[in-house]
Write an enzyme that holds these catalytic residues in place. Structure first.
Site, short mmCIF file in Angstrom:
data_model
loop_
_atom_site.label_atom_id
_atom_site.label_comp_id
_atom_site.label_asym_id
_atom_site.label_seq_id
_atom_site.Cartn_x
_atom_site.Cartn_y
_atom_site.Cartn_z
CG HIS A 1 40.97 35.70 38.58
ND1 HIS A 1 41.49 35.09 37.47
CD2 HIS A 1 40.57 36.94 38.18
CE1 HIS A 1 41.42 35.92 36.44
NE2 HIS A 1 40.86 37.05 36.84
CD GLU A 2 38.72 39.68 39.99
OE1 GLU A 2 39.41 40.69 39.72
OE2 GLU A 2 38.15 39.01 39.12
CG HIS B 165 43.32 41.17 38.05
ND1 HIS B 165 43.95 41.17 36.83
CD2 HIS B 165 42.18 40.44 37.87
CE1 HIS B 165 43.22 40.48 35.95
NE2 HIS B 165 42.14 40.02 36.56
CG HIS C 248 49.81 43.02 37.20
ND1 HIS C 248 49.14 42.78 36.03
CD2 HIS C 248 51.06 43.37 36.85
CE1 HIS C 248 49.97 42.96 35.01
NE2 HIS C 248 51.14 43.32 35.49
ZN LIG Z 1 40.55 38.85 35.76
#
Ligand SMILES: [Zn+2]
Length: 656
Positions: free
Chosen positions: A446-447, A450, A453
């Site tokens: 998940h991290e 980011h 991104h």
């Molecule tokens: Zn998050």
């Protein structure tokens, strides 16, 4: 004394902050020089005699405040990841100064008058110009002197109340702890856990975690102890009910001052949701199916228990059912999830397949702590893309949870490439390999979503770089990256026994995926109930005072159709820190709003063959690389080829 390292750009590759040279005494002088320099720059922009243009106004503002930006970026990253008493003192001292600094820019009438006259035909400039206008209007730039004075009062009182709310909560964690005299009452805990709870006076104290359903409820076998723990949890910090009601009233007044019917309308106006109706329509589609699902689950648990269950029984009996039905055992999985391998052969491997990027460790580049690893990221053609830093371990001076932040924002304006940091809170073993739980593996993917991104950002201006997107959009790319955790080709590559190198046995893999839809009714209802509670507080009209906050809460849940007796909101009003002590007021809906886009995107990847280079390229080009440089929903539409639909989310959560 050596020159302050913040006064000039870092000379390290990618302008990585020179952590080895930064000392605590550098921060305050750098903050203050940074603010003074930016004010001088802003005064020059506002006082210019040239006709206002995009370049001499908006781009000039983007170019301003470089020292402040470098200082704040490094400081707040350290304050979260590697704090100290000195850092906390500096934070207390500098926070009000920073608030006054940003107010003095946003409430500068001459500057605002110039911004209003700027025009541009370039789409990226036009979008940024619109962001600036929204920021200024939302900060009160268009108000009269008297109104601005009232606004400052409201902001100050709100910030004071929010600190009071947070401090009461901090105290309640231990003051409202469950205390027992007889350790037998803690049956269900491991002995080492019981020992660690023992107090000097011989009693045992279990502190409260900051949400309703305490994890201990799934283990404690004594039903009456569970009830007591639950009641302490929902009844903690009772003084916060009145603070919350007061804050809701002040926020409603502030919204009215700024021209909105209520605080929720003010908040969503610059989010992708844009209107309260859009949020309510989405939530409305979820409530009925989630409540029905939770009802079915409650019946099943009653069957297991042999009596109708209460909220304090749910975690205990759902754990029993989970074990019986899925035989899911975290400790059997952990030997297959070794930290380094999860990154190299899982997370980096998937990114390579999708985006063609490669990672190479740079032990010559240091982080702010010996445990921080620095990787250089390369494009498929070998050209350099940016840096990725990983700080995996829990420390006493690190805040809880997991997060990503930038250390350098990508921007074409400054020719800067991105430097991004992922923080996890994995317990560091005394020796030997670091083995992760399945949840920790998911969090790492998940991290890293980011991080991608941030790394793939390819925009002109720092204000819209990478993850600088609305709060109800930012979780979307990171949620998408979770899809690769159990993707067969990826899982087979990284989930190997740390000693034997054997792949994870097929029956463990099956259990992993089979347990995913379990207890979704409960999870969705506790989340939606908190969301609708947040919503009710912030849909209050100005002047609508709430005298009895507990009664208001009960009525709000009833009215929203989410009052399930066995499932209480994940946060009640008195400990809803997201909305009364941090920035998520009228924004708790964001998680599920992002998940609609996430589920749509996962479906798109699956329809198009999954882990393929051209799929990654499409996602990167249309979405990840755009940061906040255009309307996020139009980026989504370019990626998906249509408006988002809710059906994939309903299917995923078993709500269809
Ligand atoms: Zn998050």
């Amino acid at each position: 004394m050596a020159e302050n390292p913040f006064f000039a750009p870092s000379t390290l590759p990618y302008e990585l902050p020179p952590f080895a040279e930064i000392r605590e005494e550098h921060y305050l002088p750098a903050f203050r020089r940074g603010m003074a320099e930016q004010l001088a720059e802003v005064e020059a922009i506002a006082g210019s005699t040239e006709p206002p243009t995009f370049d001499n106004t908006i781009a000039a503002l983007e170019r301003s405040g470089r020292v402040l930006d470098r200082t704040a970026t490094a400081f707040f990253s350290i304050a979260s990841s590697n704090s100290s008493d000195g850092i906390m003192e500096i934070e207390k001292e500098i926070s009000p100064e920073l608030t006054r600094h940003s107010d003095s820019i946003r409430l500068d009438r001459a500057l605002w008058a110039r911004i209003k006259q700027v025009t541009t035909s370039d789409p990226e400039e036009a979008w940024l110009l619109q962001k600036y206008r929204e920021d200024f209007i939302r900060a009160g730039a268009d108000l009269s002197e008297t109104e601005q004075a009232r606004l400052r009062e409201l902001n100050e009182e709100l910030s004071r109340l929010s600190t009071e709310f947070a401090q009461a909560l901090l105290k309640a964690a231990t003051e409202a702890a469950l205390v027992v005299e007889d350790p037998a009452e803690l049956d269900g805990f491991e002995q080492s856990r019981i020992d660690s709870l023992r107090q000097d006076d011989g009693t045992y104290a279990l502190p409260l975690l900051n949400f309703t359903a305490q994890p201990a409820l799934s283990q404690l076998t004594n039903r009456d102890v569970r009830r007591r723990l639950f009641e302490l949890s929902v009844g903690r910090a009772p003084g916060n009910f009145a603070i919350a009601a007061r804050m809701a009233a002040l926020r409603a007044e502030r919204a009215a001052l700024l021209g909105f019917p209520d605080h929720a309308s003010y908040v969503v106006a610059d989010q992708t949701a844009k209107t309260v109706e859009a949020v309510e329509e989405m939530l409305g589609q979820l409530v009925g199916p989630a409540v029905r699902n939770a009802g079915r689950e409650a019946e099943e648990l009653a069957g297991q228990a042999g009596f109708p269950i209460e909220p304090w029984d749910w975690p205990y009996y759902s754990e029993q059912v989970r074990k019986a039905r899925y035989d899911f055992d975290d400790s059997a999985m952990r030997p297959y999830f070794e930290l380094e391998r999860v990154y190299r052969d899982g997370i980096f491997f998937a990114a390579g397949k999708l985006y063609g990027v490669t990672f190479s460790e740079r032990p010559d580049l240091g982080g702010y702590h010996p445990d921080v690893k620095v990787f250089e990221v390369f494009e498929e053609d070998g050209s350099a893309l940016g840096l990725f830093l990983l700080d995996p371990y829990a420390r006493a001076n690190k805040r809880g949870g997991a997060w990503m932040n930038n250390l350098v924002d990508q921007s074409l304006l400054f020719g800067l490439r991105p430097v991004v940091l992922n923080n996890l809170n994995v317990t560091k073993p005394a020796s030997g390999p670091t083995l992760l739980t399945y949840d920790e593996v998911t969090t790492a993917f998940h991290e890293f979503g980011h991080a991608l991104h941030g790394l793939f950002s390819q925009v002109r201006f720092p204000r819209v770089s990478g993850t600088s997107v609305p709060r109800d959009f930012v979780e979307y790319p990171s949620q998408v990256n979770e899809m690769w955790v159990t993707w067969p080709e990826v899982l087979a590559n990284y989930a190997r026994h740390h000693e034997t190198g054997e792949p994870m046995p097929a029956e463990l893999v099956e259990k992993l995926t089979a347990a995913e839809k379990f207890n979704q009714g409960f999870k969705t209802v506790e989340y939606l109930a908190a969301t609708l509670l947040d919503w009710a507080w912030h849909r209050l009209a100005p002047g609508q005072e709430v005298a009895d906050a507990e009664a208001f809460e009960a009525a709000a849940l009833e009215r929203a159709g989410i009052a399930v007796p066995q499932v209480r909101p994940r946060y009640r009003t008195n400990y809803f820190a997201h909305i009364f002590a941090s920035g998520y007021s009228a924004g708790y809906y964001s998680y599920i709003w992002s998940e609609v886009l996430d589920a749509e995107s996962v479906e798109w990847f699956k329809e198009n063959g999954g882990l393929r280079r051209e799929n990654g390229e499409h996602f990167r080009r249309e979405l990840l690389s755009r940061g906040g440089s255009l309307d996020p929903l139009s980026a989504f539409r370019s990626f998906r080829g249509r408006e988002p639909r809710i059906e994939p989310l309903l299917k995923r959560r078993g709500l269809d």
